[in-house]
Design an enzyme around this catalytic site. Structure first.
Site, mmCIF file in Angstrom:
data_model
loop_
_atom_site.group_PDB
_atom_site.id
_atom_site.type_symbol
_atom_site.label_atom_id
_atom_site.label_comp_id
_atom_site.label_asym_id
_atom_site.label_seq_id
_atom_site.Cartn_x
_atom_site.Cartn_y
_atom_site.Cartn_z
ATOM 1 N N LYS A 1 -9.442 0.847 -8.926
ATOM 2 C CA LYS A 1 -8.442 1.530 -9.752
ATOM 3 C C LYS A 1 -7.243 0.637 -10.020
ATOM 4 C CE LYS A 1 -5.467 5.644 -9.652
ATOM 5 N NZ LYS A 1 -4.227 5.175 -9.039
ATOM 6 N N HIS B 1 -15.778 13.744 0.254
ATOM 7 C CA HIS B 1 -14.977 13.424 -0.924
ATOM 8 C C HIS B 1 -15.439 14.278 -2.098
ATOM 9 C CE1 HIS B 1 -12.876 10.592 1.247
ATOM 10 N NE2 HIS B 1 -13.251 9.456 0.701
#
Length: 944
Positions: free
Chosen positions: A605, A154
């Site tokens: 998020k 990532h």
């Protein structure tokens, strides 16, 4: 509202990877000053004394900010040309790279000293287990113990491997006791090399570039840290009269690089195969090196001691398959059977390596298919030695080789495949439509209709399609019936399952046996993968003698719960999966173990930190209870990132904070981005990190199977946490639903510039995302990265203050005071406190005032108001009057870093403002901007 203060729990003190002793901290400061001085000399010699003076001038202006304001530094930066600004940014960024490696070195020294004093995590755990754990449960747990760190690519590692390698060289020099003059010469050479190495990647890395990068860490772990940790575990268990059962695999390695397809169109089936080859070649290389050492050690002679009949038969078989090895070594080793056996093993390993490289078929007896045969060859020597007065010999190098072979095998790390669930249904629609049997097209079926079709199909034995694409349609009924080939996405989805089968046939089943579904929301999403796996020969279901079903399966099918909504239904989904007879037979074939993955990033998020953490905690309870109802063991896979906003924080504390009974001797956890280089660059740090996690898993398995507090007390805590979570989510929703937030975020942060850093092969936005600002399209990693660069760090704390205030207002003040003894709540507060210590609304204000449209300023007011509330609420629950009051050394470290971070923030704001004035910015200006991103990432340490 309770205002009582207490001493902090020992396990709730966030170390953030810093040193904890005053003596080591003093030595660290000395080394940082030395490296900083060397950097200054390099800067003066290569860029002129005036550049060094500019750096010092900027530092003076920063120190004067509290009294004189920021006019001076703004005026200075405004007069700089882009080239000079880039050099200035490099100077401060390089300082952080050097300071970080010095800190890693002293952390390693401190950890090594602690182990020497008998204070290592496993040492302390062994004493607790022998006195507190049930002996039968202890034996069972040790036989099943398996910790698997899974390495991903990532994109949050902003440093190039070219720079990281030189920083490791500095760490190596600092850790040696060299004469001062020699040490300074070596260090200065590396500092010069770092200064002349471009830290900005010239182009975006490919997936295979990422695979080679992560393979470096995996190989280092396989060679050093993993066997060392397993040796410590063996020795500490033996010290208290315990031992690991034969065949135990307490520590194994996993990897996503090359298998993570979700949102990365660059990952193809062919590429997955190539990535697996990269890992496996390094795995075999490790074993070849170990056998080279072993053949030197095992000089046991049959003139002096006997050997087992098993070993004799094994040597006879080897001679038939590898006559050339016999002919070469029989004269030298005729009476040294262990050396002769090692020569056969060595030859088979070489042949296995050649087979990997050339893609040739496995030849039984001449090479190895997976590590099982290899381990059998090692075991036959081990048993023979132990049966003929060779116990101490067997406990030497041979034991080390067997530990390593158990952990990394011949494949080094097992690769997981991850794909979005929509692709599976699209492929199945093409397959079913080709047959033309369904009254309603598959794509038009609801969830219950799909479940009915897939469950029936899974219980049957037919193939939906031939193993050729010539007769499969491409997505419409007309083209399918015409015999056209499938479209690219359908063909690629089907090829992935064939790729998994091929990889298992080449490298063994343990090399790739996990398939993860993103956005799994219903039972049909799981059954879809099972049907596609059956098509590829990975699963076979037949009728059992009792009238039920039995299965053979080489694949673990793993749903990933990423959003707060998915987490809430996770228990129901697991219940539905295990209630399907065919799927339950598959789980039985996999040892009655069901793996479930919990995603921290997207839930944060979407719902905010507090609700994300609470939803994950509750989901684990649900999954635990449902698995127990079905007689299945649960393996949880935690998809944690480096930052608190993505589930980060001290790993040992995170494991200790899990609900009781959830950890059942096995656990997977992701390691990604800058966390990999921070935790695993130095062998001592890698060993310590693995020890901490391994100890925490065993501790939770054996000493936390029941609640540590009475049921009525836990119920009160749950009620309070529900109130906190609901209010926190409401506050967070008001922020992210604000119509101006997308533009505010894009304007205030360098998120659009992040892609230019070329930190990863994976796109920063989801497929199909347009150019207009949209939070839904943005991935969680750049979301966290952007907020961190500006020092607002919204994902790491926003909403908790509103939640705590609401709970106090609802009369839960005393309950919240009690909850500080709850590992889950203490861990949440600890991580938020760390994030708040790094948050700086004054610096954030520079970004907003200079970069954000005036009509969007109210968004910043919302953030500042919640920040003030969260700060006051967290401080009220902290043991001191200031953030990190119980960790003064860490607080001091952050304060020192602040004086070097601030110039980078001012440079970044200036560069962003200038860049956004033009369509084609000056290359030096662009470079200066990217260098500030790189430097702030290094200074903040956990950016994503």
């Amino acid at each position: 509202m309770s205002t009582g203060r207490r001493t902090a729990r020992a396990d709730s003190v966030p170390t953030e990877g810093g040193v904890s002793s005053e003596s080591e901290h003093s030595a660290l400061r000395t080394d940082i000053r030395r490296l900083s001085t060397l950097l200054g000399r390099t800067l003066a010699r290569q860029n002129g004394e005036e550049m060094l003076e500019l750096v010092e001038q900027v530092r003076r202006l920063v120190r004067e900010l509290p009294e004189k304001g920021d006019t001076g530094i703004r005026d200075l930066l405004a007069d700089l040309d882009p080239g000079t600004a880039a050099v200035l940014a490099r100077a401060f960024a390089t300082y952080f790279h050097l300071a970080n490696v010095a800190e890693q070195t002293h952390r390693a020294a401190e950890r090594a000293a602690r182990h020497d004093d008998g204070e290592g995590p496993i040492h302390q755990l062994a004493d607790r287990l022998v006195s507190q754990a049930d002996p039968d449960e202890l034996s069972t747990a040790l036989s099943r113990l398996e910790l698997k760190p899974v390495f991903t690519a990532h994109p949050t590692e902003a440093q190039r491997q070219s720079v990281l390698g030189k920083l490791r060289g500095i760490a190596n020099i600092l850790s040696q006791d060299l004469p001062d003059e020699v040490e300074e010469t070596k260090l200065h050479r590396l500092v010069d090399l770092i200064w002349q190495t471009d830290e900005i990647r010239p182009e975006r890395p490919t997936v295979l570039d990422e695979a080679r990068s992560v393979a470096y860490y995996l190989e280092q772990l396989g060679q050093h840290a993993v066997p060392q940790v397993l040796t410590v575990l063996d020795e500490e268990l033996a010290r208290v009269g315990l031992s690991l059962p034969d065949g135990a695999r307490p520590l194994v390695l996993g990897c996503w690089v090359g298998g993570d397809r979700d949102g990365n169109p660059n990952v193809t089936a062919e590429l997955t195969t190539e990535a697996m080859r990269i890992y496996a070649e390094r795995g075999v290389r490790i074993q070849i090196g170990l056998i080279e050492e072993l053949v030197q050690e095992l000089s046991v002679s049959t003139r002096l001691v006997g050997v087992s009949e098993d070993l004799r038969r094994s040597l006879a078989r080897d001679r038939r398959h590898l006559p050339e090895v016999y002919d070469r070594f029989v004269r030298l080793n005729a009476e040294e059977p262990y050396r002769l056996k090692c020569s056969y093993v060595y030859s088979r390993l070489e042949n296995t390596r050649d087979r990997y490289q050339n893609g040739t078929p496995h030849v039984p007896g001449r090479d190895y298919l997976g590590s099982e045969e290899y381990l059998r060859d090692l075991a036959v020597m081990d048993r023979s030695l132990r049966a003929h007065q060779g116990e101490t010999i067997a406990d030497g190098m041979l034991r080390d080789v067997m530990r390593t072979a158990n952990a990394v095998g011949l494949h080094l790390a097992s690769v997981d495949v991850r794909e979005h669930t929509n692709f599976h249904h699209t492929a199945l629609a093409a397959l079913f439509d080709r047959l033309g049997e369904l009254e309603t097209p598959y794509a038009e079926l609801d969830h219950s209709g799909r479940i009915e079709v897939l469950s029936k199909e899974l219980a049957g034995r037919r193939a939906l399609a031939p193993r050729t694409w010539l007769q499969i349609g491409d997505g419409t009924r007309e083209t399918q019936r015409s015999g056209a080939r499938p479209d690219g996405s359908v063909r690629e989805t089907l090829e992935v399952f064939d790729c998994i089968r091929d990889i298992q046939e080449i490298y063994g089943q343990e090399s790739l046996h996990t398939y993860i579904m993103s956005m799994a929301q219903n039972v049909d999403d799981v059954l879809a993968v099972a049907v596609l796996a059956r098509e590829a020969g990975l699963i076979e279901i037949t009728a059992a003698e009792d009238g039920g079903q039995q299965a053979v399966s080489s694949l673990d099918i793993v749903p990933l719960f990423e959003t707060a909504t998915e987490l809430k239904i996770s228990g129901d989904l697991l219940d539905g999966m295990l209630s399907d007879p065919s799927y339950r037979a598959i789980v039985a074939a996999r040892g009655d173990v069901q793996e479930m993955m919990l995603g921290y990033s997207d839930s944060n998020k979407g719902a905010g930190l507090t609700t994300s953490q609470w939803s994950i905690h509750q989901a684990q309870r649900q999954l635990r209870d449902v698995a127990a109802k079905h007689g299945v063991r649960l393996r949880l896979f935690h998809g944690r990132g480096g930052s608190v906003g993505r589930g980060g924080g001290p790993a040992g504390e995170a494991i200790a904070a899990q609900p009781h009974g959830v950890v059942d001797a096995v656990m997977k956890v992701t390691e990604q981005g800058e966390v990999i280089s921070d935790k695993y660059s130095l062998p001592t740090l890698a060993e310590d990190n693995l020890e901490i996690m391994l100890s925490a898993v065993l501790d939770a398995t054996l000493l936390h199977q029941t609640s540590r507090v009475p049921a009525d007390q836990l119920k009160r805590w749950d009620e309070a946490m529900d109130v906190i979570s609901d209010a926190a989510q409401q506050a967070y929703s008001e922020l992210i639903d604000h119509e101006g937030l997308p533009n505010f975020f894009t304007q205030a942060t360098p998120v659009d510039e992040l892609s230019m850093l070329n930190v990863g092969s994976r796109p920063g936005k989801r497929p199909g995302a347009g150019g207009q600002a949209s939070l839904d399209d943005l991935r969680a990693i750049p979301w966290v990265f952007g907020w961190t660069q500006t020092r607002m760090i919204v994902p790491g704390w926003f909403g908790l203050g509103s939640g705590l205030k609401a709970a106090h207002d609802a009369g839960y003040g005393d309950v919240i005071d009690e909850m500080r003894d709850w590992a889950f709540f203490a861990n949440l507060l600890s991580n938020v406190e760390m994030t708040l210590a790094k948050t700086d609304m004054r610096i954030a204000g520079f970004y907003v005032s200079e970069l954000v449209d005036p009509e969007l300023q109210d968004v910043f007011e919302i953030i500042k108001t919640e920040h003030a509330l969260t700060l006051s609420q967290v401080l009220a629950l902290s043991p001191g009057d200031a953030l990190l009051a119980n960790n003064p050394l860490l607080r001091q470290t952050l304060e020192v870093r602040e004086s070097y971070l601030e110039p980078l923030h001012h440079l970044q704001v200036h560069a962003l403002a200038e860049r956004r004035k033009v369509d084609e910015p000056d290359p030096d200006l662009q470079r200066a901007l990217l260098l500030t991103v790189n430097g702030i990432s290094a200074g903040m340490r956990n950016t994503g």
